[in-house]
Write a protein that holds these residues in place. Sequence first.
Motif: not given
Length: 161
Positions: A56, A58, A63, A66
């Motif tokens: 993941r 960001t 954020a 993403c």
Amino acid sequence: MAKTALSLHKKGGAFVLDGVKGSSATLTFERGMRKGTVTVGGRALPIAATGRGRTRVTAAEPAILCLDGQGAFVPGGGTPVEWRTSKPHRGHYRGTLVRGSDEIDFSLSRSDGKSVQIAVTGHWDELELLALAGSFALLSRRRGDTYRKIAIAGVVSHGPH
């Protein structure tokens, strides 16, 4: 449909994006390659890889981008996007950002471990930011896999004799 080829390569202590006219987009990493900074058009944003396997990614706080499977979102919103990655095969890492028929394909090979090849199809808002974020994802994941292999080798080689 518009197609563009970009590349990210290491230059000194940073990674530099090539292929976007007039761009000065760069990516720098902190130690361990879990965090870094993307700089696009003079705007510097923090970027981080989290989750198991650093899957993941960001950018900014809060954020604005993403990369996380079907939960992905990018600037320019509206149409849903998806971040797809595959398991590394023989040291080759791949990722794809998909929005309808538009795609950004990322490729990092073991033989050229300091550059990412990026193939863009369609129109994307803030393309430089997306190119840096996807490249960050692959480079960070490869570094995490390398650390894991070293740790496993250390445990196995120092077992009971």
